[in-house]
Write a protein that holds these residues in place. Sequence first.
Motif, mmCIF file in Angstrom:
data_model
loop_
_atom_site.group_PDB
_atom_site.id
_atom_site.type_symbol
_atom_site.label_atom_id
_atom_site.label_comp_id
_atom_site.label_asym_id
_atom_site.label_seq_id
_atom_site.Cartn_x
_atom_site.Cartn_y
_atom_site.Cartn_z
ATOM 1 N N LEU A 272 50.045 7.838 19.048
ATOM 2 C CA LEU A 272 49.023 8.185 18.309
ATOM 3 C C LEU A 272 47.985 8.836 18.760
ATOM 4 O O LEU A 272 46.897 9.137 18.595
ATOM 5 N N ALA A 273 47.540 7.686 18.472
ATOM 6 C CA ALA A 273 45.824 6.787 18.452
ATOM 7 C C ALA A 273 45.244 7.513 19.737
ATOM 8 O O ALA A 273 43.876 7.756 19.697
ATOM 9 N N GLU A 274 46.452 6.973 21.023
ATOM 10 C CA GLU A 274 45.422 7.090 22.448
ATOM 11 C C GLU A 274 44.783 8.890 22.082
ATOM 12 O O GLU A 274 43.939 9.675 22.550
ATOM 13 N N LEU A 275 45.991 9.504 22.184
ATOM 14 C CA LEU A 275 45.967 11.060 21.816
ATOM 15 C C LEU A 275 44.946 11.269 21.133
ATOM 16 O O LEU A 275 44.199 12.552 21.480
ATOM 17 N N VAL A 276 44.053 10.681 20.166
ATOM 18 C CA VAL A 276 43.262 11.565 19.181
ATOM 19 C C VAL A 276 41.859 10.617 19.833
ATOM 20 O O VAL A 276 41.028 11.698 19.827
ATOM 21 N N GLU A 277 42.140 9.869 21.292
ATOM 22 C CA GLU A 277 40.849 9.453 21.108
ATOM 23 C C GLU A 277 40.867 10.534 22.350
ATOM 24 O O GLU A 277 39.290 10.284 22.737
ATOM 25 N N LEU A 278 41.516 10.979 23.205
ATOM 26 C CA LEU A 278 41.324 11.761 24.279
ATOM 27 C C LEU A 278 40.346 13.212 23.461
ATOM 28 O O LEU A 278 39.699 14.077 24.409
ATOM 29 N N ASP A 279 40.818 13.238 22.235
ATOM 30 C CA ASP A 279 40.292 14.580 22.065
ATOM 31 C C ASP A 279 40.269 15.668 22.671
ATOM 32 O O ASP A 279 38.727 16.902 22.531
ATOM 33 N N ASP A 280 40.980 16.600 22.938
ATOM 34 C CA ASP A 280 41.285 17.309 23.633
ATOM 35 C C ASP A 280 42.401 18.239 22.654
ATOM 36 O O ASP A 280 43.979 17.894 22.550
ATOM 37 N N PRO A 281 42.468 19.123 21.104
ATOM 38 C CA PRO A 281 42.800 19.687 20.527
ATOM 39 C C PRO A 281 44.783 20.395 21.296
ATOM 40 O O PRO A 281 45.497 20.529 20.222
ATOM 41 N N THR A 282 44.139 21.064 22.771
ATOM 42 C CA THR A 282 45.831 21.249 22.623
ATOM 43 C C THR A 282 46.842 20.216 23.175
ATOM 44 O O THR A 282 47.858 20.186 22.796
ATOM 45 N N GLU B 49 46.305 3.514 7.753
ATOM 46 C CA GLU B 49 46.778 4.085 8.780
ATOM 47 C C GLU B 49 46.030 5.172 9.715
ATOM 48 O O GLU B 49 45.049 5.660 10.294
ATOM 49 N N LEU B 50 46.127 6.241 8.186
ATOM 50 C CA LEU B 50 45.689 7.234 8.194
ATOM 51 C C LEU B 50 43.914 7.195 8.800
ATOM 52 O O LEU B 50 43.476 7.912 9.383
ATOM 53 N N ALA B 51 43.288 6.362 8.059
ATOM 54 C CA ALA B 51 41.884 6.083 7.682
ATOM 55 C C ALA B 51 41.387 5.326 9.139
ATOM 56 O O ALA B 51 40.106 5.911 9.269
ATOM 57 N N TRP B 52 42.255 4.673 9.438
ATOM 58 C CA TRP B 52 41.748 4.313 11.174
ATOM 59 C C TRP B 52 42.345 4.949 11.937
ATOM 60 O O TRP B 52 41.008 5.072 13.361
ATOM 61 N N LEU B 53 43.142 5.864 12.230
ATOM 62 C CA LEU B 53 43.519 6.644 12.806
ATOM 63 C C LEU B 53 42.036 8.100 12.872
ATOM 64 O O LEU B 53 41.970 8.807 14.065
ATOM 65 N N CYS B 54 42.008 8.613 11.756
ATOM 66 C CA CYS B 54 41.360 10.408 12.256
ATOM 67 C C CYS B 54 40.518 9.675 11.103
ATOM 68 O O CYS B 54 39.467 11.152 10.873
ATOM 69 N N GLY B 55 40.178 9.009 11.029
ATOM 70 C CA GLY B 55 38.163 8.358 10.457
ATOM 71 C C GLY B 55 36.837 8.312 10.788
ATOM 72 O O GLY B 55 35.802 8.174 10.589
ATOM 73 N N VAL B 56 36.959 8.946 12.176
ATOM 74 C CA VAL B 56 36.172 9.438 13.320
ATOM 75 C C VAL B 56 36.374 11.321 13.777
ATOM 76 O O VAL B 56 36.941 11.412 13.516
ATOM 77 N N ASP B 57 35.063 11.474 13.798
ATOM 78 C CA ASP B 57 34.871 12.965 14.189
ATOM 79 C C ASP B 57 35.119 12.793 15.226
ATOM 80 O O ASP B 57 34.752 12.584 16.289
ATOM 81 N N GLY B 58 35.931 14.496 15.351
ATOM 82 C CA GLY B 58 36.086 14.920 16.574
ATOM 83 C C GLY B 58 36.933 16.034 17.061
ATOM 84 O O GLY B 58 37.638 16.541 15.339
ATOM 85 N N ALA B 59 36.946 16.942 18.212
ATOM 86 C CA ALA B 59 37.969 17.849 17.951
ATOM 87 C C ALA B 59 38.904 18.301 17.332
ATOM 88 O O ALA B 59 40.051 18.619 16.627
ATOM 89 N N VAL B 60 39.616 17.196 17.352
ATOM 90 C CA VAL B 60 41.189 16.328 16.906
ATOM 91 C C VAL B 60 41.114 16.800 15.753
ATOM 92 O O VAL B 60 41.946 17.179 15.512
#
Length: 409
Positions: free
Chosen positions: A125-135, A152-163
């Motif tokens: 899941l973290a890798e897919l967030v890092e790829l930052d492709d909503p598709t 876990e959610l703070a680490w996963l989603c605490g960065v700004d990005g399209a996803v």
Amino acid sequence: MTDIVLHPAESLHGRLQRGRGCAARRAAGTPGTGELVYDCVFHDPRWDTLEDRGLYYARLICDLELGLGPLVAHLFDPVDHDDPDEDRTNLTVDVLARLVRLGRLEAAVPLRRYAREGGNWYAALAELVELDDPTLAEGLDEVAAARCDDHELAWLCGVDGAVTRKWAARHPRIAAARRPDVRPHEPRAALSGRTDDDLAALARGHGEEVTAAILELGRRRSPLVLDLAEELLPGGAHDGPLCRAVRDLGARALPRAREWTAECRSYQDVGIDVLAAHGTDRDVPPLLEALETCLADEDWDLAAVPADGLGRLRSRRAIPPLLHAWEHSASSGLRVHVLGALTAIDPHIAEPYLLEALWDCEDGARRIAAGAVPLEGEARDRLRRLRHEDAEEPCVRSAAAGRLVGGRR
């Protein structure tokens, strides 16, 4: 996790395990290399999990035109649920994500599936967030919201990005994770008015002020830091701050550091740090001895400091042990320091290693090589690839671009 079994450093398998550039260069012309690459991915050979291997193996999979079937089979082996082990699949997940960055978009399919079903689902899941492709991440917000605790959610989603922006629009918990509460400022203890002797007394005591007192003495570059080091190192909880405070003294710590190394004190490693950063030609012998001892004991991480120091001092006596370290180190991270030292000492001797390093697994080695390798033959072609490949680290792409534009030897 099972113990790492490294093959001999001179074998193709051993060089692939260590992430050597020479192995990547000869891979296409060597039968059976594909199976060795798979073996490296399935049995993570890294000396330290912070070392790079994902892009290295992903590039080999692309260059050798290998299929993804074995990677998928490894991920979804029944043992993944019977006895989940993050160490067993971390590298495979990383390689699949790098393959996506290299244009092998079919690698996203097992990565998405593993994020839903796998034992090590969070890594995928973290890798897919890092790829930052909503598709590629479509629908996985449900997995994140359902399976992640708040940390876990703070680490996963605490960065700004399209996803994360798209996910936050649908889930209040994810939106909150992207806007964490600002922690109130926790001021340090007011030590600025204390004398050096007062601070030293605090440092010898117990409680919350010990670390702050040590660091304040270091900030002031007080010689009392050296007395504290002799009294308290090694001691445990405050070793880190004390070592940092000694380093903060800079060249002022040289006389005492020379004593520590000459007398083989238990904290001589701190002395070696000072000699490496601030020593003169007279300090080459202890640095050389420290490097050779580290290599003999296979303390690869500790070898980086004397290697840096010998490179800074341009000691030609260091060339043989540095070349030994390049060939035999199980730590790919050490090669970055070795390459920098060799380049500083003798660029001509460093030339073949700079060329090899353009294929190295460590981005630090590729960056050094991109900035110094002679612009001839296959080096120029390799630099073009490093410059234009989206999956490459920005620092390497920038170095390659600057080298090609500048056209310097």
